[in-house]
Design a protein around this motif. Structure first.
Motif, mmCIF file in Angstrom:
data_model
loop_
_atom_site.group_PDB
_atom_site.id
_atom_site.type_symbol
_atom_site.label_atom_id
_atom_site.label_comp_id
_atom_site.label_asym_id
_atom_site.label_seq_id
_atom_site.Cartn_x
_atom_site.Cartn_y
_atom_site.Cartn_z
ATOM 1 N N TYR A 68 38.039 22.526 12.600
ATOM 2 C CA TYR A 68 36.793 23.291 12.657
ATOM 3 C C TYR A 68 36.532 23.824 14.063
ATOM 4 O O TYR A 68 35.989 24.917 14.229
ATOM 5 C CB TYR A 68 35.619 22.433 12.174
ATOM 6 N N VAL A 69 36.909 23.034 15.076
ATOM 7 C CA VAL A 69 36.777 23.519 16.452
ATOM 8 C C VAL A 69 37.664 24.741 16.653
ATOM 9 O O VAL A 69 37.251 25.752 17.242
ATOM 10 C CB VAL A 69 37.148 22.411 17.461
ATOM 11 N N SER A 96 35.201 28.604 16.583
ATOM 12 C CA SER A 96 34.701 28.680 17.958
ATOM 13 C C SER A 96 34.671 30.111 18.496
ATOM 14 O O SER A 96 34.368 30.315 19.674
ATOM 15 C CB SER A 96 35.565 27.800 18.876
ATOM 16 N N ARG A 121 30.426 27.238 15.803
ATOM 17 C CA ARG A 121 30.311 26.128 16.741
ATOM 18 C C ARG A 121 29.001 26.237 17.519
ATOM 19 O O ARG A 121 28.626 27.308 17.992
ATOM 20 C CB ARG A 121 31.489 26.120 17.707
ATOM 21 N N ILE A 156 28.166 24.216 11.113
ATOM 22 C CA ILE A 156 29.542 23.749 11.265
ATOM 23 C C ILE A 156 29.637 22.269 10.908
ATOM 24 O O ILE A 156 30.640 21.809 10.347
ATOM 25 C CB ILE A 156 30.056 24.006 12.710
ATOM 26 N N ASN A 201 31.417 20.875 7.400
ATOM 27 C CA ASN A 201 32.447 19.857 7.601
ATOM 28 C C ASN A 201 32.164 18.634 6.742
ATOM 29 O O ASN A 201 33.071 18.088 6.099
ATOM 30 C CB ASN A 201 32.516 19.469 9.075
ATOM 31 N N LEU A 234 32.235 18.252 16.965
ATOM 32 C CA LEU A 234 31.476 19.426 16.552
ATOM 33 C C LEU A 234 30.039 19.442 17.054
ATOM 34 O O LEU A 234 29.364 20.464 16.946
ATOM 35 C CB LEU A 234 31.465 19.525 15.009
ATOM 36 N N SER A 268 26.705 19.452 19.438
ATOM 37 C CA SER A 268 26.291 20.192 20.631
ATOM 38 C C SER A 268 24.825 19.858 20.875
ATOM 39 O O SER A 268 24.178 19.222 20.021
ATOM 40 C CB SER A 268 26.482 21.699 20.406
#
Length: 547
Positions: free
Chosen positions: A395-396, A400, A407, A412, A416, A488, A490
């Motif tokens: 996924y990164v 991204s 991201r 995200i 996931n 993932l 942030s």
């Protein structure tokens, strides 16, 4: 009717496209990343893995992974065998208890080991006066073994339940003793399932980076190297190559799982005696007592583990003596509480998505039998096969940059969570479709109903219990997930399970205990409500059948 056909095709297109974007594209992105550097083809990342330093990490990984997976498989089979030879009420209680012990955040066992048996552990230092070092490969093996037993025992219990009891009855009628029947009938029949469990555990333990980081001390493994490379390096090529090494055992695990399911399906013609619920297979008393001893020790460890976690939220054992305090609860940062509520919202949203998409995938594949959908279904099963760290890294790599920049957003994480569990929803729906009489759908179509009207008017209402089961499974897995989501998060999107991991990693064991209890309380409550609703539904259906 035209609008119904258009909407039907739109739903089909949406299901296929979602699998391509949120499953296949991330997997392809990891593979591509491991082979390219700045747009040029290279094998340097794989060459780096074979350096002397990384060969030591590979050796360490193989040692602890094989040992912990073997021990878990052995003890899980003993527990599953005890369930198999017990009475129906005991079986039901054991399965429920095993399911409840699975509902816990990751690293809870590590936290309990440190606080009970560490250098200032409540038992080792406070009671025995010892200063024991719990860190090292031994601690990794102990924790991975304990953490996997509930899951593996439930899988092996299902394998044993699928054995055709007529084979056991025939063996006993021909004069074989219970032990001879166990050796020649039960174990060979369960062997594909045993291999399947071993390889699944091998994959899970090989990809486990959290346990070695928390309890491994100076003992490093390949998964921790991939995790640290992800955090410290601007290039994701090396962690991508390391992740690719985890795929072969994952494929082997899936192969043996499918082989076991196929064998179980072919061993029975569906008659009543093919179910182990209808026959009591007895073992000698001393053998059953040994099995019972292992079961008692396991659940004693579980009780000790959870009791310690709950106790640790209101006590301090840093000096080796128990001192009650409300400090950890009062000092829990506001941001961590926000992460907890955020986890509930993300997990609930993911549960709804996984349930709906999984049921639709099953409907178009097995009910409608559309060409090519079995390939899509296999693709949807890949996230459940591959390690969580691989899926998170995918996924990164995939989301991204534009045009699919996710991201830094909540979506995200939600996607996931959801697509990691799509296979579970799909398989549950497949099993439920086998119990629904097609004549109901044919009658609706004869009366002029479209495929879409049949789907939303007949099939989905009949699959309410399946929706609930899939929702709860995804919700629970999402609330306790770390392996994929840790890459993932942030600012503003952190979740409770990762916050707990960070607290334990930083030595904040009291705060970590509070977070663990909060996660356990929510997941257990939601699961108990679901079990109550499902049992109530089954009870009403039974009464209807009796009348």
């Amino acid at each position: 009717m035209k609008i119904h056909k258009i909407l039907d095709r739109f739903l089909l297109f949406a299901v296929v496209l979602s699998i391509c974007i949120f499953v296949l594209y991330p997997i392809f992105s990891v593979f591509r990343m491991s082979l390219f550097d700045n747009g040029e083809f290279t094998l340097k990342y794989y060459h780096d893995i074979l350096s002397k330093k990384n060969l030591i990490l590979i050796r360490n990984s193989m040692w602890v992974t094989v040992l912990s997976s073997s021990l878990t498989t052995f003890f899980s089979f003993i527990i599953a065998l005890y369930v198999f030879v017990s009475r129906p009420r005991v079986r039901y209680f054991m399965r429920s208890a095993l399911m409840l012990t699975m509902i816990s955040p990751p690293f809870v066992s590590a936290l309990a080991l440190i606080m009970l048996f560490g250098r200032r552990g409540l038992i080792t230092y406070g009671i025995l006066g010892l200063s024991v070092n719990p860190y090292g490969w031994q601690g990794i093996v102990i924790l991975q073994t304990i953490s996997g037993i509930s899951f593996a025992a439930l899988m092996l219990s299902g394998t044993l339940q699928n054995i055709d009891i007529r084979q056991i009855m025939a063996s006993r009628d021909l004069g074989a003793s219970p032990l001879q029947t166990l050796r020649n009938i039960v174990i060979p029949a369960a062997w594909p399932g045993i291999l399947s469990v071993f390889f699944i555990l091998f994959t899970m333990n090989l990809a486990d980076f959290g346990t070695p980081i928390i309890i491994g001390g100076r003992y490093k493994v390949l998964a921790t190297e991939a995790y640290l490379q992800m955090l410290s390096s601007s290039s994701l090529g090396k962690p991508a190559a390391i992740s690719m090494l985890m795929i072969p055992p994952a494929i082997a695990a899936f192969y043996f799982y499918r082989k076991n399911i196929s064998k179980a399906g072919n061993s029975s013609d569906g008659s009543k005696l093919s179910s182990s619920e209808d026959y009591a297979y007895e073992l000698p008393g001393y053998i059953k007592n040994v099995l019972l001893a292992v079961v008692v020790v396991f659940f004693a460890i579980m009780i000790l583990k959870y009791s310690n976690i709950f106790l640790s939220t209101v006590s301090n054992t840093a000096t080796g003596k128990l001192r009650f305090t409300s400090k950890y609860i009062m000092d829990l940062p506001k941001g961590k509480i926000e992460s907890f509520w955020r986890s509930i919202i993300y997990s609930a949203t993911a549960g709804a998505i996984a349930s709906f998409v999984g049921v639709l995938l099953s409907y178009y594949t097995h009910r409608r039998g559309l060409k090519g959908m079995k390939i899509v279904e296999f693709a949807a099963s890949l996230p459940y096969i591959i390690p969580g760290t691989f899926f998170g890294l995918g996924y990164v790599a995939a989301f991204s940059s534009q045009p699919l920049l996710l991201r830094g957003t909540a979506w995200i994480i939600i996607f996931n969570f959801a697509f990691r569990q799509i296979s579970v929803s799909n398989k549950s729906a497949n099993a439920e479709f086998d119990t629904i009489d097609r004549k109901i759908e044919l009658a609706a179509r004869d009366l002029g109903a479209s495929n879409l009207q049949v789907l939303f008017g007949i099939i989905i209402p009949m699959l309410r219990s399946t929706f609930l089961t899939c929702f709860i499974t995804t919700f629970t897995a999402s609330m306790t997930a770390v392996g994929a989501v840790v890459f993932l998060i942030s600012p503003g999107t952190n979740v409770a399970s990762v916050e707990m991991f960070q607290s334990i990693e930083n030595g904040l064991y009291g705060v970590g205990s509070v977070q663990a209890v909060m996660i356990i309380a929510v997941t257990v409550t939601v699961n108990l409500i679901a079990m109550f609703l499902l049992d109530g539904k089954r009870g009403r259906e039974k009464k209807i059948k009796e009348t």
